[in-house]
Design a protein around this motif. Structure first.
Motif, mmCIF file in Angstrom:
data_model
loop_
_atom_site.group_PDB
_atom_site.id
_atom_site.type_symbol
_atom_site.label_atom_id
_atom_site.label_comp_id
_atom_site.label_asym_id
_atom_site.label_seq_id
_atom_site.Cartn_x
_atom_site.Cartn_y
_atom_site.Cartn_z
ATOM 1 N N LEU A 145 0.847 -1.185 0.000
ATOM 2 C CA LEU A 145 0.000 0.000 0.000
ATOM 3 C C LEU A 145 0.885 1.239 0.000
ATOM 4 O O LEU A 145 1.983 1.234 0.554
ATOM 5 C CB LEU A 145 -0.897 0.041 1.235
ATOM 6 C CG LEU A 145 -2.083 -0.922 1.308
ATOM 7 C CD1 LEU A 145 -2.858 -0.694 2.602
ATOM 8 C CD2 LEU A 145 -2.999 -0.753 0.111
ATOM 9 N N SER A 146 0.369 2.308 -0.565
ATOM 10 C CA SER A 146 1.054 3.592 -0.468
ATOM 11 C C SER A 146 1.001 4.062 0.983
ATOM 12 O O SER A 146 0.105 3.657 1.743
ATOM 13 C CB SER A 146 0.376 4.623 -1.361
ATOM 14 O OG SER A 146 -0.904 4.964 -0.837
ATOM 15 N N PRO A 147 1.930 4.908 1.409
ATOM 16 C CA PRO A 147 1.868 5.423 2.774
ATOM 17 C C PRO A 147 0.528 6.087 3.094
ATOM 18 O O PRO A 147 -0.001 5.925 4.199
ATOM 19 C CB PRO A 147 3.026 6.420 2.826
ATOM 20 C CG PRO A 147 4.023 5.875 1.852
ATOM 21 C CD PRO A 147 3.189 5.326 0.736
ATOM 22 N N ALA A 148 -0.032 6.812 2.151
ATOM 23 C CA ALA A 148 -1.308 7.483 2.401
ATOM 24 C C ALA A 148 -2.425 6.481 2.641
ATOM 25 O O ALA A 148 -3.279 6.675 3.524
ATOM 26 C CB ALA A 148 -1.657 8.404 1.231
ATOM 27 N N ASP A 149 -2.448 5.398 1.861
ATOM 28 C CA ASP A 149 -3.480 4.385 2.068
ATOM 29 C C ASP A 149 -3.247 3.628 3.374
ATOM 30 O O ASP A 149 -4.200 3.335 4.117
ATOM 31 C CB ASP A 149 -3.513 3.410 0.892
ATOM 32 C CG ASP A 149 -4.245 3.975 -0.314
ATOM 33 O OD1 ASP A 149 -5.126 4.839 -0.118
ATOM 34 O OD2 ASP A 149 -3.933 3.573 -1.440
ATOM 35 N N PHE A 150 -1.989 3.289 3.659
ATOM 36 C CA PHE A 150 -1.696 2.584 4.903
ATOM 37 C C PHE A 150 -2.128 3.426 6.099
ATOM 38 O O PHE A 150 -2.663 2.892 7.081
ATOM 39 C CB PHE A 150 -0.209 2.258 4.990
ATOM 40 C CG PHE A 150 0.146 1.292 6.084
ATOM 41 C CD1 PHE A 150 0.096 -0.076 5.873
ATOM 42 C CD2 PHE A 150 0.513 1.755 7.345
ATOM 43 C CE1 PHE A 150 0.406 -0.968 6.885
ATOM 44 C CE2 PHE A 150 0.820 0.870 8.367
ATOM 45 C CZ PHE A 150 0.776 -0.493 8.137
ATOM 46 N N ASP A 151 -1.943 4.729 6.009
ATOM 47 C CA ASP A 151 -2.255 5.627 7.110
ATOM 48 C C ASP A 151 -3.730 5.580 7.499
ATOM 49 O O ASP A 151 -4.081 5.796 8.664
ATOM 50 C CB ASP A 151 -1.873 7.056 6.720
ATOM 51 C CG ASP A 151 -2.084 8.041 7.856
ATOM 52 O OD1 ASP A 151 -1.341 7.955 8.857
ATOM 53 O OD2 ASP A 151 -3.003 8.870 7.757
ATOM 54 N N ARG A 152 -4.614 5.283 6.550
ATOM 55 C CA ARG A 152 -6.041 5.244 6.852
ATOM 56 C C ARG A 152 -6.393 4.120 7.818
ATOM 57 O O ARG A 152 -7.436 4.157 8.471
ATOM 58 C CB ARG A 152 -6.842 5.087 5.555
ATOM 59 C CG ARG A 152 -6.752 6.300 4.636
ATOM 60 C CD ARG A 152 -7.708 6.199 3.466
ATOM 61 N NE ARG A 152 -7.367 5.127 2.545
ATOM 62 C CZ ARG A 152 -8.063 4.020 2.354
ATOM 63 N NH1 ARG A 152 -9.178 3.808 3.033
ATOM 64 N NH2 ARG A 152 -7.682 3.117 1.471
#
Length: 205
Positions: free
Chosen positions: A187-194
């Motif tokens: 996952l991208s960092p932004a998606d993982f962050d969710r």
């Protein structure tokens, strides 16, 4: 994202890895009693397996870490040993855990692993953490298996991050529902962050 520096074996928290959708549909206590491979878990009875397997994402992560250096230890055997250190609290069929601090003591004394509980971790901190350690067990929502969805909450489940950069995070998910969401999911960092609850355990071998 570039390939991981080495292959890390994947293990599900259920002995039959493709049982996740059955567990979600029927509940763990019902679905896991249909797992034909349950004895591989180290459970002494089917009842023990059905209770524990829904609660041992952390032990599945530990099993993968140990397997990366050639040791294979059944998940429920790990859970029993971790419980002796206070990593789980078992009370009349209910299981509380994984409790991080006792887990750190357990893996140090039992396996010589260096581990550190980390809180208030920003997603953007993870690549730097991974530069000085080998693994990061991250607290995430179990719905990370469906990255296109918005999670109802963060935390409650553990995944094993095996590589991280500013471009993406590579991880093994013990309760992924298909191969793409089990081993080496990215996952991208932004998606993982969710999904990330901003806490976890850094582990070096």
């Amino acid at each position: 994202m570039s390939p991981p520096p080495e292959t890390v074996p994947f293990f599900s928290q259920w002995e039959t890895p493709d049982m996740t959708l059955d567990v979600l549909a029927d509940g763990a206590d019902v679905a896991l009693r249909r797992d034909p491979l349950w004895r591989r878990s180290g459970a002494e009875t089917l009842d023990e397996y059905a209770i524990w397997a829904a609660n041992i994402c952390g032990m599945a992560c530990l099993k993968m870490i140990l397997a990366s250096r050639g040791e294979i230890v059944p998940t429920i055997e790990l859970a029993r040993r971790c419980t002796l250190y206070g990593g789980y609290v078992v009370n009349e069929g209910s299981i509380k855990g994984l409790i991080y601090a006792p887990f750190v003591s357990f893996v140090k004394e039992a396996f010589g692993l260096r581990a550190e509980v980390m809180t208030n971790v920003a997603t953007s901190d993870i690549p730097a953490i991974m530069q000085r350690t080998r693994f990061f067990i991250a607290s995430v929502s179990s719905s990370i298996r469906w990255p296109e969805r918005e999670p109802p909450s963060k935390g409650g489940h553990l995944v094993l991050i095996t590589a991280a950069s500013d471009e993406g995070f590579r991880f093994h998910n013990p309760s992924g529902h298909e191969p793409a969401t089990q081993a080496d999911a990215v996952l991208s960092p932004a998606d993982f962050d969710r999904f990330f609850a901003n806490r976890g355990i850094a582990v070096a071998i």
